[in-house]
Design a protein around this motif. Structure first.
Motif, PDB file in Angstrom:
ATOM      1  N   GLU A   4      -7.008   3.648 -12.758  1.00  0.00           N
ATOM      2  CA  GLU A   4      -8.050   3.201 -11.838  1.00  0.00           C
ATOM      3  C   GLU A   4      -9.341   3.050 -12.625  1.00  0.00           C
ATOM      4  N   THR A  24      -9.083  -1.531   0.896  1.00  0.00           N
ATOM      5  CA  THR A  24      -8.101  -1.711  -0.179  1.00  0.00           C
ATOM      6  C   THR A  24      -7.188  -2.891   0.133  1.00  0.00           C
ATOM      7  N   THR A  25      -6.894  -3.654  -0.915  1.00  0.00           N
ATOM      8  CA  THR A  25      -6.067  -4.843  -0.780  1.00  0.00           C
ATOM      9  C   THR A  25      -5.145  -4.969  -1.989  1.00  0.00           C
ATOM     10  N   THR A  61     -10.146  -2.251  -4.452  1.00  0.00           N
ATOM     11  CA  THR A  61     -10.955  -1.573  -3.437  1.00  0.00           C
ATOM     12  C   THR A  61     -12.347  -2.173  -3.478  1.00  0.00           C
ATOM     13  N   TRP A  75     -11.392  -9.784   1.772  1.00  0.00           N
ATOM     14  CA  TRP A  75     -11.768  -9.149   0.510  1.00  0.00           C
ATOM     15  C   TRP A  75     -12.625 -10.083  -0.346  1.00  0.00           C
ATOM     16  N   SER A 127      -6.935  -0.497  -9.160  1.00  0.00           N
ATOM     17  CA  SER A 127      -5.837   0.357  -9.601  1.00  0.00           C
ATOM     18  C   SER A 127      -4.783  -0.591 -10.161  1.00  0.00           C
ATOM     19  N   ARG A 170       0.833  -1.211   0.000  1.00  0.00           N
ATOM     20  CA  ARG A 170       0.000   0.000   0.000  1.00  0.00           C
ATOM     21  C   ARG A 170       0.864   1.255   0.000  1.00  0.00           C
ATOM     22  N   VAL A 196      -4.216  -3.033  -6.954  1.00  0.00           N
ATOM     23  CA  VAL A 196      -4.832  -2.731  -5.668  1.00  0.00           C
ATOM     24  C   VAL A 196      -6.335  -2.759  -5.895  1.00  0.00           C
TER      25      VAL A 196
END
Length: 155
Positions: free
Chosen positions: A108, A62-63, A51, A90, A103, A28, A49
């Motif tokens: 994004e 977020t992951t 979300t 998630w 992303s 992150r 990433v």
């Protein structure tokens, strides 16, 4: 050679215990510092990433995740949870609310997630193992079938 070392490291019991606490935080931070162009794993495998909307909280979550880009723009992701017994949060978020944001490589965009099961999962699995062979070790260690999602961009 570097990828082989990190695959070996990721398959160790130590890393499977420590990784969930260390890797996402580092990913992150790198993602923020590079304006979404990089996360830690992106030097080894494609990474994004994700979300999601928290299944209980309703808040954005977020992951950072490794991913397998598919022809046509979809992305495959695996709920490995570093080989821990439970599915990562998630994945539960996506089961409840499949609409999410990704992303990826500095862009994004919105996606809709589809859990792959049966033949569709079986067809995707060899490519995922080629990308990151450690998924087989995580399956063995966790004692569960790892969830696989296809993230399809929406307009």
């Amino acid at each position: 050679m570097l990828k082989a070392f990190f695959q070996w490291l990721a398959a160790t019991d130590w890393f499977m215990r420590a990784g969930p606490r260390i890797v996402p935080r580092l990913d992150r931070a790198l993602h923020r510092l590079t304006g979404g162009r990089l996360i830690g794993a992106s030097g080894l495998v494609p990474a994004l990433v994700l979300t999601t909307t928290g299944a209980r909280s309703g808040l954005p979550r977020t992951t950072p995740l490794a991913c397998l880009p598919e022809p046509g723009g979809s992305l495959l992701v695996v709920g490995s949870n570093f080989g821990l017994p439970g599915h990562p949060a998630w994945t539960g978020n996506l089961l409840k609310t499949p609409a999410a944001t990704v992303s990826f490589r500095g862009r994004e965009f919105p996606v809709v997630a589809t859990l792959l099961t049966g033949e569709r999962r079986a067809a995707a699995w060899p490519g995922l193992i080629e990308l990151w062979p450690v998924y087989d070790r995580y399956t063995e260690k966790s004692g569960r079938e790892l969830r696989v999602f296809r993230l399809t961009p929406t307009t």
